[in-house]
Design a protein around this motif. Structure first.
Motif, mmCIF file in Angstrom:
data_model
loop_
_atom_site.group_PDB
_atom_site.id
_atom_site.type_symbol
_atom_site.label_atom_id
_atom_site.label_comp_id
_atom_site.label_asym_id
_atom_site.label_seq_id
_atom_site.Cartn_x
_atom_site.Cartn_y
_atom_site.Cartn_z
ATOM 1 N N VAL A 5 0.865 -1.182 0.000
ATOM 2 C CA VAL A 5 0.000 0.000 0.000
ATOM 3 C C VAL A 5 0.894 1.222 0.000
ATOM 4 O O VAL A 5 1.882 1.287 0.735
ATOM 5 C CB VAL A 5 -0.921 0.000 1.247
ATOM 6 N N HIS A 6 0.547 2.210 -0.816
ATOM 7 C CA HIS A 6 1.357 3.423 -0.935
ATOM 8 C C HIS A 6 0.493 4.638 -0.626
ATOM 9 O O HIS A 6 -0.320 5.054 -1.454
ATOM 10 C CB HIS A 6 1.933 3.528 -2.348
ATOM 11 N N HIS A 7 0.650 5.194 0.548
ATOM 12 C CA HIS A 7 -0.095 6.396 0.930
ATOM 13 C C HIS A 7 0.594 7.605 0.319
ATOM 14 O O HIS A 7 1.824 7.703 0.320
ATOM 15 C CB HIS A 7 -0.159 6.526 2.457
ATOM 16 N N VAL A 8 -0.191 8.525 -0.198
ATOM 17 C CA VAL A 8 0.362 9.682 -0.888
ATOM 18 C C VAL A 8 1.329 10.458 0.006
ATOM 19 O O VAL A 8 2.338 10.976 -0.465
ATOM 20 C CB VAL A 8 -0.762 10.584 -1.461
ATOM 21 N N SER A 9 1.061 10.523 1.296
ATOM 22 C CA SER A 9 1.936 11.279 2.203
ATOM 23 C C SER A 9 3.301 10.618 2.388
ATOM 24 O O SER A 9 4.236 11.263 2.844
ATOM 25 C CB SER A 9 1.260 11.447 3.559
ATOM 26 N N ALA A 10 3.412 9.348 2.029
ATOM 27 C CA ALA A 10 4.677 8.633 2.216
ATOM 28 C C ALA A 10 5.450 8.427 0.910
ATOM 29 O O ALA A 10 6.517 7.813 0.913
ATOM 30 C CB ALA A 10 4.408 7.279 2.870
ATOM 31 N N LEU A 11 4.930 8.938 -0.213
ATOM 32 C CA LEU A 11 5.627 8.743 -1.481
ATOM 33 C C LEU A 11 6.946 9.523 -1.506
ATOM 34 O O LEU A 11 7.008 10.651 -1.011
ATOM 35 C CB LEU A 11 4.751 9.205 -2.651
ATOM 36 N N PRO A 12 7.971 8.950 -2.097
ATOM 37 C CA PRO A 12 9.282 9.622 -2.165
ATOM 38 C C PRO A 12 9.356 10.590 -3.353
ATOM 39 O O PRO A 12 9.912 10.279 -4.398
ATOM 40 C CB PRO A 12 10.258 8.456 -2.336
ATOM 41 N N TRP A 13 8.768 11.776 -3.201
ATOM 42 C CA TRP A 13 8.767 12.764 -4.269
ATOM 43 C C TRP A 13 10.161 13.316 -4.499
ATOM 44 O O TRP A 13 10.876 13.620 -3.548
ATOM 45 C CB TRP A 13 7.804 13.909 -3.945
ATOM 46 N N ARG A 14 10.526 13.437 -5.772
ATOM 47 C CA ARG A 14 11.833 13.981 -6.138
ATOM 48 C C ARG A 14 11.656 15.004 -7.252
ATOM 49 O O ARG A 14 10.903 14.782 -8.198
ATOM 50 C CB ARG A 14 12.750 12.868 -6.626
ATOM 51 N N LYS A 15 12.376 16.113 -7.136
ATOM 52 C CA LYS A 15 12.379 17.093 -8.222
ATOM 53 C C LYS A 15 13.168 16.471 -9.372
ATOM 54 O O LYS A 15 14.276 15.957 -9.183
ATOM 55 C CB LYS A 15 13.025 18.397 -7.766
ATOM 56 N N ILE A 16 12.610 16.498 -10.565
ATOM 57 C CA ILE A 16 13.237 15.837 -11.706
ATOM 58 C C ILE A 16 14.646 16.366 -11.945
ATOM 59 O O ILE A 16 15.574 15.602 -12.201
ATOM 60 C CB ILE A 16 12.347 15.964 -12.960
ATOM 61 N N GLY A 17 14.838 17.655 -11.823
ATOM 62 C CA GLY A 17 16.164 18.247 -12.041
ATOM 63 C C GLY A 17 17.201 17.841 -11.012
ATOM 64 O O GLY A 17 18.398 18.009 -11.238
ATOM 65 N N ASP A 18 16.769 17.300 -9.869
ATOM 66 C CA ASP A 18 17.707 16.867 -8.824
ATOM 67 C C ASP A 18 18.092 15.396 -8.950
ATOM 68 O O ASP A 18 18.939 14.913 -8.213
ATOM 69 C CB ASP A 18 17.097 17.099 -7.430
ATOM 70 N N ILE A 19 17.470 14.688 -9.882
ATOM 71 C CA ILE A 19 17.760 13.270 -10.077
ATOM 72 C C ILE A 19 18.976 13.144 -10.984
ATOM 73 O O ILE A 19 19.078 13.862 -11.988
ATOM 74 C CB ILE A 19 16.536 12.561 -10.717
ATOM 75 N N PRO A 20 19.908 12.246 -10.678
ATOM 76 C CA PRO A 20 21.034 12.037 -11.608
ATOM 77 C C PRO A 20 20.501 11.499 -12.942
ATOM 78 O O PRO A 20 20.007 10.385 -13.013
ATOM 79 C CB PRO A 20 21.903 10.992 -10.906
ATOM 80 N N LEU A 21 20.564 12.302 -13.974
ATOM 81 C CA LEU A 21 19.974 11.946 -15.257
ATOM 82 C C LEU A 21 21.003 11.551 -16.309
ATOM 83 O O LEU A 21 20.634 11.116 -17.395
ATOM 84 C CB LEU A 21 19.136 13.117 -15.784
ATOM 85 N N GLY A 22 22.280 11.747 -16.002
ATOM 86 C CA GLY A 22 23.313 11.417 -16.978
ATOM 87 C C GLY A 22 23.112 12.189 -18.272
ATOM 88 O O GLY A 22 22.702 13.344 -18.280
ATOM 89 N N SER A 23 23.357 11.508 -19.402
ATOM 90 C CA SER A 23 23.248 12.166 -20.710
ATOM 91 C C SER A 23 21.806 12.525 -21.056
ATOM 92 O O SER A 23 21.560 13.350 -21.940
ATOM 93 C CB SER A 23 23.839 11.274 -21.795
ATOM 94 N N MET A 24 20.844 11.923 -20.359
ATOM 95 C CA MET A 24 19.441 12.240 -20.594
ATOM 96 C C MET A 24 19.168 13.726 -20.341
ATOM 97 O O MET A 24 18.330 14.335 -21.003
ATOM 98 C CB MET A 24 18.569 11.367 -19.681
ATOM 99 N N ARG A 25 19.914 14.328 -19.407
ATOM 100 C CA ARG A 25 19.712 15.743 -19.069
ATOM 101 C C ARG A 25 19.867 16.642 -20.299
ATOM 102 O O ARG A 25 19.203 17.672 -20.423
ATOM 103 C CB ARG A 25 20.679 16.167 -17.969
ATOM 104 N N ASP A 26 20.735 16.244 -21.242
ATOM 105 C CA ASP A 26 20.960 17.045 -22.447
ATOM 106 C C ASP A 26 19.738 17.086 -23.355
ATOM 107 O O ASP A 26 19.674 17.903 -24.267
ATOM 108 C CB ASP A 26 22.144 16.488 -23.242
ATOM 109 N N HIS A 27 18.774 16.185 -23.147
ATOM 110 C CA HIS A 27 17.622 16.074 -24.029
ATOM 111 C C HIS A 27 16.307 16.424 -23.349
ATOM 112 O O HIS A 27 15.250 16.293 -23.961
ATOM 113 C CB HIS A 27 17.547 14.654 -24.591
ATOM 114 N N ILE A 28 16.370 16.839 -22.094
ATOM 115 C CA ILE A 28 15.159 17.177 -21.344
ATOM 116 C C ILE A 28 15.050 18.688 -21.252
ATOM 117 O O ILE A 28 16.010 19.371 -20.891
ATOM 118 C CB ILE A 28 15.191 16.552 -19.932
#
Length: 130
Positions: A5-28
């Motif tokens: 069960v995943h309660h919304v208050s316990a979800l691990p929200w992450r800002k997309i720009g703070d995630i290690p994106l590697g070369s993908m960052r060049d295309h986002i």
């Protein structure tokens, strides 16, 4: 295996720009990097993946594809692409390796992304010279 069960208050929200994106960052697009995501279910080779995204108004999801099919469900807001508008309650199926792009509407969007298994592939669409 047990029920998870995943309660919304316990979800691990992450800002997309703070995630290690590697070369993908060049295309986002920078506007997408301002959004947030959380995995309700990370999935694996045999179990489905469910990701939720919260994107700001007028966010551009730049052209790309994935190795697996996916479904987007619009929980709030809207998506705009190629003259189409998909509003809250609508969904779209995207085949594997099919390039797509969209922009969120003026209210942003809350999206559910469903895949049959864990898929973190990102296949950018690189413009060809003319």
């Amino acid at each position: 295996m047990t029920i998870r069960v995943h309660h919304v208050s316990a979800l691990p929200w992450r800002k997309i720009g703070d995630i290690p994106l590697g070369s993908m960052r060049d295309h986002i697009d920078p506007s997408e990097q301002e959004g947030y995501l959380a995995f309700h279910e990370p999935g694996d080779e045999t179990t489905p993946q469910l990701m939720e995204m919260r994107l700001n108004p007028d966010t551009l999801v730049a052209p790309h594809a994935h190795a697996d099919c996916e479904i987007f469900y619009v929980a709030q807001g809207s998506l705009h692409w190629e003259g189409h508008v998909l509003e809250a309650g609508g969904s779209m199926f995207i085949p594997a390796h099919f390039p797509y792009s969209f922009r969120t509407g003026s209210e942003g969007a809350r999206l559910l992304n469903i895949r049959s298994r864990a898929d973190h592939s990102f296949l950018p669409v690189v413009p060809t010279g003319t």
